[in-house]
Design a protein around this motif. Structure first.
Motif, PDB file in Angstrom:
ATOM      1  N   ALA A  96      -3.266  -1.174  -6.939  1.00 49.67           N
ATOM      2  CA  ALA A  96      -2.109  -1.148  -7.702  1.00 49.67           C
ATOM      3  C   ALA A  96      -2.188  -1.650  -9.024  1.00 49.67           C
ATOM      4  CB  ALA A  96      -0.892  -1.534  -7.247  1.00 49.67           C
ATOM      5  N   GLN A  97      -2.791  -3.059  -8.986  1.00 49.10           N
ATOM      6  CA  GLN A  97      -2.891  -3.819 -10.357  1.00 49.10           C
ATOM      7  C   GLN A  97      -3.890  -3.047 -11.243  1.00 49.10           C
ATOM      8  OE1 GLN A  97      -3.982  -7.685  -8.720  1.00 49.10           O
ATOM      9  NE2 GLN A  97      -1.939  -8.310  -8.842  1.00 49.10           N
ATOM     10  N   ILE A  98      -4.923  -2.492 -10.573  1.00 47.94           N
ATOM     11  CA  ILE A  98      -6.009  -1.716 -11.465  1.00 47.94           C
ATOM     12  C   ILE A  98      -5.288  -0.363 -12.087  1.00 47.94           C
ATOM     13  CG2 ILE A  98      -8.000  -0.393 -11.304  1.00 47.94           C
ATOM     14  CD1 ILE A  98      -9.018  -2.825  -9.207  1.00 47.94           C
ATOM     15  N   GLU A  99      -4.495   0.523 -11.144  1.00 46.91           N
ATOM     16  CA  GLU A  99      -3.967   1.586 -11.557  1.00 46.91           C
ATOM     17  C   GLU A  99      -2.717   1.357 -12.555  1.00 46.91           C
ATOM     18  OE1 GLU A  99      -4.915   4.249  -7.517  1.00 46.91           O
ATOM     19  OE2 GLU A  99      -3.269   2.633  -7.677  1.00 46.91           O
ATOM     20  N   GLU A 136       5.607   5.030 -12.312  1.00 46.09           N
ATOM     21  CA  GLU A 136       5.637   3.683 -13.010  1.00 46.09           C
ATOM     22  C   GLU A 136       6.375   2.580 -12.193  1.00 46.09           C
ATOM     23  OE1 GLU A 136       7.268   4.252 -16.678  1.00 46.09           O
ATOM     24  OE2 GLU A 136       5.789   5.562 -17.691  1.00 46.09           O
ATOM     25  N   THR A 137       7.586   2.751 -11.738  1.00 44.77           N
ATOM     26  CA  THR A 137       8.322   1.981 -10.975  1.00 44.77           C
ATOM     27  C   THR A 137       7.751   1.730  -9.651  1.00 44.77           C
ATOM     28  OG1 THR A 137      10.464   3.103 -11.732  1.00 44.77           O
ATOM     29  CG2 THR A 137      10.555   1.634  -9.637  1.00 44.77           C
ATOM     30  N   LEU A 138       7.113   2.570  -8.901  1.00 47.18           N
ATOM     31  CA  LEU A 138       6.531   2.265  -7.627  1.00 47.18           C
ATOM     32  C   LEU A 138       5.284   1.512  -8.126  1.00 47.18           C
ATOM     33  CD1 LEU A 138       6.881   5.853  -6.049  1.00 47.18           C
ATOM     34  CD2 LEU A 138       7.795   3.632  -5.228  1.00 47.18           C
ATOM     35  N   MET A 139       4.389   1.806  -9.116  1.00 48.89           N
ATOM     36  CA  MET A 139       3.073   0.964  -8.941  1.00 48.89           C
ATOM     37  C   MET A 139       3.410  -0.132  -9.775  1.00 48.89           C
ATOM     38  SD  MET A 139      -0.036   1.881  -8.564  1.00 48.89           S
ATOM     39  CE  MET A 139      -0.296   3.569  -8.714  1.00 48.89           C
ATOM     40  N   ARG A 140       4.354  -0.560 -10.487  1.00 47.31           N
ATOM     41  CA  ARG A 140       4.432  -1.559 -11.122  1.00 47.31           C
ATOM     42  C   ARG A 140       4.943  -2.668  -9.957  1.00 47.31           C
ATOM     43  NH1 ARG A 140       8.348  -4.906 -12.253  1.00 47.31           N
ATOM     44  NH2 ARG A 140       7.918  -6.632 -13.796  1.00 47.31           N
ATOM     45  N   GLU A 141       5.813  -2.235  -9.126  1.00 43.25           N
ATOM     46  CA  GLU A 141       6.118  -2.840  -7.861  1.00 43.25           C
ATOM     47  C   GLU A 141       5.173  -3.274  -7.003  1.00 43.25           C
ATOM     48  OE1 GLU A 141       9.849  -3.014  -4.552  1.00 43.25           O
ATOM     49  OE2 GLU A 141       9.723  -1.505  -6.176  1.00 43.25           O
ATOM     50  N   ALA A 142       4.395  -2.323  -6.639  1.00 43.06           N
ATOM     51  CA  ALA A 142       3.163  -2.717  -5.868  1.00 43.06           C
ATOM     52  C   ALA A 142       1.779  -3.739  -6.317  1.00 43.06           C
ATOM     53  CB  ALA A 142       2.458  -1.276  -5.599  1.00 43.06           C
ATOM     54  N   ALA A 143       1.985  -3.418  -7.849  1.00 38.24           N
ATOM     55  CA  ALA A 143       1.153  -4.766  -8.607  1.00 38.24           C
ATOM     56  C   ALA A 143       1.798  -5.904  -8.436  1.00 38.24           C
ATOM     57  CB  ALA A 143       1.051  -4.069  -9.995  1.00 38.24           C
ATOM     58  N   SER A 144       2.942  -5.905  -8.644  1.00 44.32           N
ATOM     59  CA  SER A 144       3.639  -7.288  -8.742  1.00 44.32           C
ATOM     60  C   SER A 144       3.659  -7.971  -7.168  1.00 44.32           C
ATOM     61  CB  SER A 144       5.157  -7.048  -8.977  1.00 44.32           C
ATOM     62  OG  SER A 144       6.039  -6.458  -7.723  1.00 44.32           O
ATOM     63  N   LEU A 145       3.187  -7.422  -6.261  1.00 41.83           N
ATOM     64  CA  LEU A 145       3.065  -7.854  -4.962  1.00 41.83           C
ATOM     65  C   LEU A 145       1.946  -8.208  -4.758  1.00 41.83           C
ATOM     66  CD1 LEU A 145       5.412  -5.289  -3.065  1.00 41.83           C
ATOM     67  CD2 LEU A 145       6.046  -7.525  -3.495  1.00 41.83           C
ATOM     68  N   GLY A 146       0.893  -8.108  -5.788  1.00 41.05           N
ATOM     69  CA  GLY A 146      -0.553  -8.868  -5.551  1.00 41.05           C
ATOM     70  C   GLY A 146      -1.418  -7.697  -5.045  1.00 41.05           C
ATOM     71  N   PHE A 147      -1.191  -6.548  -5.079  1.00 45.89           N
ATOM     72  CA  PHE A 147      -2.149  -5.392  -4.513  1.00 45.89           C
ATOM     73  C   PHE A 147      -3.157  -4.927  -5.714  1.00 45.89           C
ATOM     74  CE2 PHE A 147      -2.531  -1.125  -2.358  1.00 45.89           C
ATOM     75  CZ  PHE A 147      -3.407  -1.519  -1.634  1.00 45.89           C
ATOM     76  N   PRO A 202       0.772  -1.303  -0.133  1.00 43.94           N
ATOM     77  CA  PRO A 202      -0.155  -0.029  -0.096  1.00 43.94           C
ATOM     78  C   PRO A 202       0.716   1.385   0.050  1.00 43.94           C
ATOM     79  CG  PRO A 202      -0.895  -1.449   1.654  1.00 43.94           C
ATOM     80  CD  PRO A 202       0.418  -2.093   1.298  1.00 43.94           C
ATOM     81  N   ALA A 203       1.965   1.181   0.562  1.00 43.34           N
ATOM     82  CA  ALA A 203       3.056   2.393   0.666  1.00 43.34           C
ATOM     83  C   ALA A 203       3.503   2.460  -0.858  1.00 43.34           C
ATOM     84  CB  ALA A 203       3.892   2.066   1.526  1.00 43.34           C
ATOM     85  N   LEU A 204       3.805   1.549  -1.469  1.00 42.71           N
ATOM     86  CA  LEU A 204       4.245   1.640  -2.732  1.00 42.71           C
ATOM     87  C   LEU A 204       3.359   2.182  -3.561  1.00 42.71           C
ATOM     88  CD1 LEU A 204       6.205  -1.841  -2.809  1.00 42.71           C
ATOM     89  CD2 LEU A 204       7.409   0.334  -3.188  1.00 42.71           C
ATOM     90  N   GLU A 205       1.911   1.798  -3.408  1.00 37.73           N
ATOM     91  CA  GLU A 205       0.779   2.194  -4.472  1.00 37.73           C
ATOM     92  C   GLU A 205       0.609   3.574  -4.200  1.00 37.73           C
ATOM     93  OE1 GLU A 205      -2.979   3.712  -5.137  1.00 37.73           O
ATOM     94  OE2 GLU A 205      -2.284   3.017  -3.059  1.00 37.73           O
TER      95      GLU A 205
END
Length: 214
Positions: A152-155, A138-149, A115-118
């Motif tokens: 972040a995956q939607i965004e 981009e870097t932060l959101m992709r990392e958050a998405a990769s963690l299954g959040f 959630p902090a990354l997102e």
């Protein structure tokens, strides 16, 4: 892994950075007041994922302000670092200090709290509290998405549809969102719409691979 903003040295190296000061909780209204137990890690993370953490602190009439600060600044627990950072950033139960608040968000992000990354990714994307920085977003959101959040995956798919990232990211992003379990009907429909739009930019074999990935 996320790194602190380019305009400042890594948080761990900021020997001269302003440090949080002890705070006094906001005055509590008179009347019957029951002691509130300290939040369990699992329930706090659940509130954070739902975006309810600041509302909960307010509902508890700011009783845990000093405990939250201690777990963020002394014990360095990521969920509490994020909560304390948000409280500082938006002045919940304490005097607002956006600069220190964002630093605490970065500390939580650097420990891998999705959630902090997102949230930092969204702030850099939208220019909230910080200047817009699409590369960092981009870097932060992709990392958050990769963690299954899920948020972040939607965004992340939304960002890709706006021309950010790279077409090389499509297949992976499609796979993450396609594999997400979504109980909320409106969110499920939004995800389906985003996948349809992203799929229109992908060849059929890439979509098939994304759906088959484990």
């Amino acid at each position: 892994m996320a790194v602190p903003p380019a305009q400042a040295a890594p948080i761990s190296a900021q020997a001269s950075a302003p440090q949080p000061k002890p705070v006094v909780p906001a005055p509590i209204a008179t009347g019957e007041l029951k002691a509130v137990p300290l939040y369990r890690q699992d329930e706090l993370l659940n509130w954070i994922e739902q975006g309810r953490h600041l509302t909960q602190v307010k509902q508890d009439r700011c009783q845990l302000t000093q405990d939250i600060e201690a777990r963020a600044s002394v014990m360095k627990i990521p969920a509490y670092q994020f909560l304390w950072g948000d409280m500082l950033a938006w002045g919940v139960c304490i005097k607002p200090d956006a600069e220190i608040g964002v630093q605490y968000m970065w500390e939580a992000a650097n420990q891998g709290l999705a959630p902090a990354l997102e949230q930092l990714g969204r702030y850099y994307w939208k220019g909230i509290l910080v200047q817009k920085d699409l590369v960092r977003a981009e870097t932060l959101m992709r990392e958050a998405a990769s963690l299954g959040f899920l948020r972040a995956q939607i965004e992340w798919v939304e960002m890709l549809l706006q021309g950010m990232g790279s077409p090389l990211d499509y297949e992976e992003a499609y796979h993450w969102l396609h594999g997400a379990v979504i109980g909320d009907k409106a969110t499920h429909q939004k995800a389906a719409s985003l996948l349809s739009r992203l799929g229109n930019r992908m060849p059929a074999n890439a979509i098939a691979r994304a759906k088959a990935m484990r």
